[in-house]
Design a protein around this motif. Sequence first.
Motif, PDB file in Angstrom:
ATOM      1  N   MET A  75       0.833  -1.192   0.000  1.00 49.70           N
ATOM      2  CA  MET A  75       0.000   0.000   0.000  1.00 49.70           C
ATOM      3  C   MET A  75       0.876   1.254   0.000  1.00 49.70           C
ATOM      4  N   LYS A  76       1.944   1.243   0.798  1.00 48.36           N
ATOM      5  CA  LYS A  76       2.834   2.393   0.872  1.00 48.36           C
ATOM      6  C   LYS A  76       3.512   2.632  -0.476  1.00 48.36           C
ATOM      7  N   LYS A  77       3.925   1.560  -1.157  1.00 47.02           N
ATOM      8  CA  LYS A  77       4.543   1.709  -2.479  1.00 47.02           C
ATOM      9  C   LYS A  77       3.568   2.316  -3.472  1.00 47.02           C
ATOM     10  N   GLY A  78       2.294   1.927  -3.378  1.00 46.52           N
ATOM     11  CA  GLY A  78       1.278   2.506  -4.252  1.00 46.52           C
ATOM     12  C   GLY A  78       1.101   3.990  -3.977  1.00 46.52           C
ATOM     13  N   VAL A  79       1.097   4.361  -2.712  1.00 44.54           N
ATOM     14  CA  VAL A  79       0.980   5.772  -2.335  1.00 44.54           C
ATOM     15  C   VAL A  79       2.210   6.536  -2.811  1.00 44.54           C
ATOM     16  N   LEU A  80       3.384   5.944  -2.651  1.00 45.11           N
ATOM     17  CA  LEU A  80       4.615   6.596  -3.118  1.00 45.11           C
ATOM     18  C   LEU A  80       4.596   6.786  -4.623  1.00 45.11           C
ATOM     19  N   GLU A  81       4.127   5.786  -5.346  1.00 47.55           N
ATOM     20  CA  GLU A  81       4.028   5.895  -6.806  1.00 47.55           C
ATOM     21  C   GLU A  81       3.125   7.073  -7.181  1.00 47.55           C
ATOM     22  N   MET A  82       1.992   7.175  -6.504  1.00 46.69           N
ATOM     23  CA  MET A  82       1.065   8.272  -6.772  1.00 46.69           C
ATOM     24  C   MET A  82       1.730   9.615  -6.462  1.00 46.69           C
ATOM     25  N   CYS A  83       2.439   9.701  -5.354  1.00 43.61           N
ATOM     26  CA  CYS A  83       3.104  10.949  -4.968  1.00 43.61           C
ATOM     27  C   CYS A  83       4.208  11.323  -5.956  1.00 43.61           C
ATOM     28  N   ILE A  84       4.979  10.341  -6.400  1.00 48.19           N
ATOM     29  CA  ILE A  84       6.045  10.612  -7.367  1.00 48.19           C
ATOM     30  C   ILE A  84       5.446  11.113  -8.678  1.00 48.19           C
ATOM     31  N   LEU A  85       4.401  10.465  -9.153  1.00 52.40           N
ATOM     32  CA  LEU A  85       3.752  10.931 -10.379  1.00 52.40           C
ATOM     33  C   LEU A  85       3.199  12.344 -10.202  1.00 52.40           C
ATOM     34  N   GLN A  86       2.623  12.620  -9.047  1.00 43.79           N
ATOM     35  CA  GLN A  86       2.088  13.962  -8.780  1.00 43.79           C
ATOM     36  C   GLN A  86       3.195  15.018  -8.836  1.00 43.79           C
ATOM     37  N   VAL A  87       4.314  14.721  -8.179  1.00 41.24           N
ATOM     38  CA  VAL A  87       5.440  15.669  -8.162  1.00 41.24           C
ATOM     39  C   VAL A  87       5.934  15.931  -9.576  1.00 41.24           C
ATOM     40  N   VAL A  88       6.134  14.860 -10.334  1.00 40.86           N
ATOM     41  CA  VAL A  88       6.686  14.994 -11.688  1.00 40.86           C
ATOM     42  C   VAL A  88       5.664  15.605 -12.647  1.00 40.86           C
ATOM     43  N   SER A  89       4.375  15.460 -12.353  1.00 39.16           N
ATOM     44  CA  SER A  89       3.359  16.064 -13.217  1.00 39.16           C
ATOM     45  C   SER A  89       3.322  17.583 -13.056  1.00 39.16           C
ATOM     46  N   LYS A  90       3.792  18.066 -11.914  1.00 45.73           N
ATOM     47  CA  LYS A  90       3.784  19.509 -11.647  1.00 45.73           C
ATOM     48  C   LYS A  90       5.053  20.200 -12.106  1.00 45.73           C
ATOM     49  N   GLU A  91       6.171  19.443 -12.140  1.00 46.71           N
ATOM     50  CA  GLU A  91       7.465  20.058 -12.429  1.00 46.71           C
ATOM     51  C   GLU A  91       8.443  18.990 -12.897  1.00 46.71           C
ATOM     52  N   GLU A  92       9.194  19.293 -13.949  1.00 50.05           N
ATOM     53  CA  GLU A  92      10.230  18.377 -14.413  1.00 50.05           C
ATOM     54  C   GLU A  92      11.408  18.474 -13.449  1.00 50.05           C
ATOM     55  N   LEU A  93      11.790  17.324 -12.902  1.00 53.26           N
ATOM     56  CA  LEU A  93      12.825  17.284 -11.876  1.00 53.26           C
ATOM     57  C   LEU A  93      13.826  16.176 -12.171  1.00 53.26           C
ATOM     58  N   TYR A  94      15.016  16.316 -11.618  1.00 50.04           N
ATOM     59  CA  TYR A  94      15.993  15.233 -11.734  1.00 50.04           C
ATOM     60  C   TYR A  94      15.812  14.283 -10.560  1.00 50.04           C
ATOM     61  N   GLY A  95      16.328  13.082 -10.722  1.00 54.37           N
ATOM     62  CA  GLY A  95      16.081  12.002  -9.782  1.00 54.37           C
ATOM     63  C   GLY A  95      16.343  12.336  -8.328  1.00 54.37           C
ATOM     64  N   TYR A  96      17.482  12.976  -8.059  1.00 57.75           N
ATOM     65  CA  TYR A  96      17.824  13.279  -6.668  1.00 57.75           C
ATOM     66  C   TYR A  96      16.802  14.226  -6.041  1.00 57.75           C
ATOM     67  N   GLU A  97      16.337  15.203  -6.804  1.00 61.62           N
ATOM     68  CA  GLU A  97      15.352  16.155  -6.283  1.00 61.62           C
ATOM     69  C   GLU A  97      14.016  15.453  -5.990  1.00 61.62           C
ATOM     70  N   ILE A  98      13.632  14.535  -6.844  1.00 57.52           N
ATOM     71  CA  ILE A  98      12.411  13.756  -6.599  1.00 57.52           C
ATOM     72  C   ILE A  98      12.567  12.954  -5.310  1.00 57.52           C
ATOM     73  N   MET A  99      13.713  12.275  -5.198  1.00 55.10           N
ATOM     74  CA  MET A  99      13.980  11.462  -4.012  1.00 55.10           C
ATOM     75  C   MET A  99      13.957  12.327  -2.755  1.00 55.10           C
ATOM     76  N   LYS A 100      14.567  13.507  -2.818  1.00 60.08           N
ATOM     77  CA  LYS A 100      14.610  14.401  -1.664  1.00 60.08           C
ATOM     78  C   LYS A 100      13.203  14.810  -1.227  1.00 60.08           C
ATOM     79  N   ARG A 101      12.358  15.169  -2.174  1.00 66.46           N
ATOM     80  CA  ARG A 101      10.993  15.589  -1.831  1.00 66.46           C
ATOM     81  C   ARG A 101      10.197  14.454  -1.212  1.00 66.46           C
ATOM     82  N   VAL A 102      10.348  13.265  -1.770  1.00 68.45           N
ATOM     83  CA  VAL A 102       9.593  12.124  -1.246  1.00 68.45           C
ATOM     84  C   VAL A 102      10.074  11.759   0.153  1.00 68.45           C
TER      85      VAL A 102
END
Length: 103
Positions: free
Chosen positions: A6-33
């Motif tokens: 369930m947590k992985k599903g929530v994380l997937e949704m959050c990662i897609l949400q972040v990337v849908s709002k702004e193009e980011l590099y991997g480390y920045e995505i990881m930092k936000r999550v």
Amino acid sequence: MDKGQMKKGVLEMCILQVVSKEELYGYEIMKRVTEAFPDINESTVYAILRRLHGDGCTESYTGEVSGGPTRKYYRVTDTGRERLEKMIAEWNEMLGAINSFGI
């Protein structure tokens, strides 16, 4: 579904949400999550990001930061937007069901 799945599903949704709002590099995505979910391991975030990319939900390109190293930036695809919309709808449906119990 177990707690980990369930947590992985929530994380997937959050990662897609972040990337849908702004193009980011991997480390920045990881930092936000990991700021939002401090108990999550960095490798988990990168594994989900790789899976989303492999599923066609994100695409990547190489960018440079003024004089810095090249970075792999991610952006959401139409497939990713569709998946995100479906995940948000399912999430809201689940919240509605939970709320109906007064929780």
